[in-house]
Design an enzyme around this catalytic site. Structure first.
Site, PDB file in Angstrom:
ATOM      1  N   ARG A  37       0.867  -1.194   0.000  1.00 47.60           N
ATOM      2  CA  ARG A  37       0.000   0.000   0.000  1.00 47.60           C
ATOM      3  C   ARG A  37       0.894   1.231   0.000  1.00 47.60           C
ATOM      4  NH1 ARG A  37      -2.359   3.574   3.797  1.00 47.60           N
ATOM      5  NH2 ARG A  37      -4.533   4.142   3.328  1.00 47.60           N
ATOM      6  N   SER A 106     -12.546  -3.284  -0.959  1.00 54.61           N
ATOM      7  CA  SER A 106     -12.883  -2.657   0.325  1.00 54.61           C
ATOM      8  C   SER A 106     -14.377  -2.333   0.349  1.00 54.61           C
ATOM      9  CB  SER A 106     -12.096  -1.352   0.506  1.00 54.61           C
ATOM     10  OG  SER A 106     -10.753  -1.618   0.811  1.00 54.61           O
ATOM     11  N   LYS A 136      -6.849   5.499   9.163  1.00 57.95           N
ATOM     12  CA  LYS A 136      -8.073   6.111   8.632  1.00 57.95           C
ATOM     13  C   LYS A 136      -8.804   6.815   9.776  1.00 57.95           C
ATOM     14  CE  LYS A 136      -8.062   4.016   4.444  1.00 57.95           C
ATOM     15  NZ  LYS A 136      -8.187   4.646   3.128  1.00 57.95           N
TER      16      LYS A 136
END
Length: 209
Positions: A37, A106, A136
């Site tokens: 990521r 997701s 997040k």
């Protein structure tokens, strides 16, 4: 079928000169999937990192998933791609990558998004976050009821939970019936990623046994 401990890299937590070695430590500890990521990283750098990681994941027989871009995943030769809400959908990724690659989606707290992803041919879905996560911070936590409903309604592909999962709360997540947990900080924020992965893997095995 994908299951178990899914680890996601974070360049803020892993020094570049230790990137490959740290990922290998997580795999030795029991990680069954690795996702690269990279947000706001030049594409050529992502590709170079991905090709380095792929040598390691291939050595251990662990899938390497690339975040967001099917095109970059194809360039790396990775095992698959993970798609967010703003990325092109499953059909596009399948067209780019072919039938044999892994496509994950997701789903946040949206049950129907996961149901649709399953119908469209995704290979797994991820729901989160069950807890606050520094990755997040703006995300509203997803209830355990949503995780249970996702498990009940999505039968043909694995369901992962992601977000703020730690060794202390992993069991509470796993008893919802999810097939695995995805973590970033709990492994790569640890001074000993291999031990952290091993401890989480042990909890997963205990809950599945």
């Amino acid at each position: 079928m994908l299951k178990g401990l899914y680890v996601i890299t974070d360049k803020k937590l892993i020094p570049r000169d230790r990137f490959a070695a740290t990922a290998e430590e997580a795999i030795r500890g029991g990680a069954s999937v690795v996702q690269l990521r990279e947000k706001d990283t030049p594409e050529d750098e992502v590709i170079a990192l991905g090709k380095t990681l792929l040598k390691i994941t291939t050595k251990y027989g662990v899938p390497l998933i690339i975040n967001d871009s099917a095109e970059i995943a194809r360039e790396i030769g990775a095992d698959g791609v993970h798609l967010g809400e703003d990325d092109p959908g499953v059909a596009h990724a399948r067209e780019v990558l072919g039938r044999d690659k892994i496509i994950g989606v997701s789903c946040y707290g949206k049950i129907e998004r996961g149901v649709n992803a399953e119908r469209e041919g995704a290979d797994y879905v991820a729901y989160g976050t069950p807890f606050f996560t520094p990755t997040k911070p703006e995300r509203t936590p997803t209830s355990f009821d949503v995780l249970r409903e996702a498990v009940n309604r999505i039968r043909s592909i694995p369901v992962f939970a992601i977000g703020g999962i730690t060794l202390e709360n992993a069991e509470a997540v796993l008893v919802t019936g999810v097939d695995g947990i995805a973590v970033i900080t709990s492994v790569f924020g640890s001074p000993d990623p291999e031990a952290a992965a091993r401890d989480l893997t042990r909890v997963i095995k205990e809950c599945s046994g």
